[in-house]
Scaffold this motif. Structure first.
Motif, short mmCIF file in Angstrom:
data_model
loop_
_atom_site.label_atom_id
_atom_site.label_comp_id
_atom_site.label_asym_id
_atom_site.label_seq_id
_atom_site.Cartn_x
_atom_site.Cartn_y
_atom_site.Cartn_z
N CYS A 199 7.38 7.76 -6.43
CA CYS A 199 6.89 8.77 -5.51
C CYS A 199 7.41 10.11 -6.02
O CYS A 199 8.62 10.27 -6.22
CB CYS A 199 7.39 8.50 -4.09
SG CYS A 199 7.11 9.84 -2.91
N ASP A 239 1.84 10.11 -3.89
CA ASP A 239 2.00 8.67 -3.68
C ASP A 239 3.27 8.31 -2.88
O ASP A 239 4.21 7.72 -3.41
CB ASP A 239 1.99 7.91 -5.01
CG ASP A 239 0.60 7.90 -5.65
OD1 ASP A 239 -0.37 8.25 -4.98
OD2 ASP A 239 0.50 7.51 -6.83
N LEU A 249 -2.84 11.26 -3.14
CA LEU A 249 -2.87 9.83 -3.43
C LEU A 249 -3.67 9.58 -4.70
O LEU A 249 -4.82 10.00 -4.82
CB LEU A 249 -3.51 9.06 -2.28
CG LEU A 249 -2.82 9.12 -0.92
CD1 LEU A 249 -3.60 8.29 0.10
CD2 LEU A 249 -1.38 8.63 -1.00
N VAL A 256 -4.03 14.75 3.58
CA VAL A 256 -3.93 13.76 2.52
C VAL A 256 -5.18 13.87 1.64
O VAL A 256 -6.31 13.86 2.14
CB VAL A 256 -3.83 12.34 3.10
CG1 VAL A 256 -3.94 11.29 1.99
CG2 VAL A 256 -2.53 12.15 3.86
N HIS A 316 1.44 2.44 -2.96
CA HIS A 316 1.34 3.89 -3.14
C HIS A 316 1.05 4.62 -1.82
O HIS A 316 1.12 5.85 -1.79
CB HIS A 316 0.25 4.23 -4.15
CG HIS A 316 0.60 3.83 -5.55
ND1 HIS A 316 0.94 4.72 -6.54
CD2 HIS A 316 0.69 2.60 -6.12
CE1 HIS A 316 1.22 4.06 -7.65
NE2 HIS A 316 1.07 2.77 -7.42
N ILE A 317 0.74 3.89 -0.76
CA ILE A 317 0.31 4.53 0.49
C ILE A 317 1.10 4.14 1.72
O ILE A 317 0.83 4.65 2.81
CB ILE A 317 -1.19 4.23 0.76
CG1 ILE A 317 -1.39 2.74 1.12
CG2 ILE A 317 -2.06 4.63 -0.42
CD1 ILE A 317 -2.77 2.43 1.70
N ALA A 322 -7.47 12.29 -1.56
CA ALA A 322 -7.77 11.08 -2.31
C ALA A 322 -9.18 11.19 -2.87
O ALA A 322 -9.98 12.03 -2.42
CB ALA A 322 -7.63 9.83 -1.44
N GLY A 378 -5.36 3.71 -3.60
CA GLY A 378 -5.05 3.21 -2.27
C GLY A 378 -4.28 1.92 -2.16
O GLY A 378 -4.24 1.33 -1.08
N ALA A 402 2.31 6.99 3.70
CA ALA A 402 1.44 8.18 3.71
C ALA A 402 1.20 8.72 5.12
O ALA A 402 1.28 9.93 5.36
CB ALA A 402 0.12 7.88 3.03
#
Length: 209
Positions: free
Chosen positions: A18, A33, A57, A79, A64-65, A81, A60, A68
């Protein structure tokens, strides 16, 4: 790298990187992330004396989430993505969070298109679509700072795995070539796992190039 200061935490059950991208002039902070353990992320933000302004991000997957939404709620920030990652972010069986005891079903607030440049924390950030690890995997390129956050597309001497739903070994090799052919060799690459590298090193030594 100038204004940009990058720090990291290794979080969660599969040691995910992260990243914290700090604008040293404004103290604005991007969190890339937010993998897990939100309290550790909050501590890191406080330690860096940064003001979070967005979450980026790269894809998904659960690792990594998982933090979040906690980060978004804590700091009331958007956020980002890739649009093609919408289903994965929303469906716990696809992002695999349901298998780790904490199902996550979330929506991104901002979904830039391929090669779109947006401003965040005072930086110009380009989203580069790099499918292969997942359908909507992407990287974030800070051109003025010569930095790429590559998620699980490009690793030091390797690429991300492609055996999960939505993965494609052919696509990830195409994505790798897209990166090494387009970006300067001195670009520093911060991947989703393991150690940092450079585009030049990967162009010479990555067996998937």
């Amino acid at each position: 790298m100038g204004r940009l200061k990058v720090e990291q935490l290794v979080l969660g059950p599969v040691s995910t990187n992260c990243y914290f991208a700090l604008n040293q002039e404004t103290k604005e902070l991007l969190i890339i992330d937010p993998a897990d353990q939100p309290e550790r992320i909050f501590q890191k933000v406080a330690q860096m004396e940064g003001t979070p302004v967005a979450v980026l991000l790269t894809h998904g997957h659960f690792d990594h989430i998982s933090a979040a939404e906690a980060v978004r709620d804590r700091y009331d920030i958007p956020v980002y993505a890739c649009p093609l990652e919408t289903e994965m972010l929303w469906e716990p069986s696809v992002n695999m969070t349901q298998y780790y005891g904490r199902p996550v079903s979330m929506k991104a607030d901002k979904m830039p298109s391929d090669l779109e440049v947006f401003e965040a924390a005072g930086f110009k950030v380009q989203m580069i679509f790099t499918p292969g690890h997942t359908k909507g995997s992407c990287c974030y390129y800070f051109k003025d700072e010569d930095v790429l956050f590559s998620g699980d597309t490009l690793f030091h001497g390797s690429v991300g795995r492609t055996d999960f739903p939505g993965g494609s070994s052919a696509q990830i090799v195409e994505s790798l070539h897209r990166l090494v052919d387009a970006l300067p060799e001195d670009t520093v690459v911060y991947p989703g796992h393991d150690t940092s590298t450079t585009i030049g090193y990967e162009k010479r030594y990555n067996p998937f190039v």
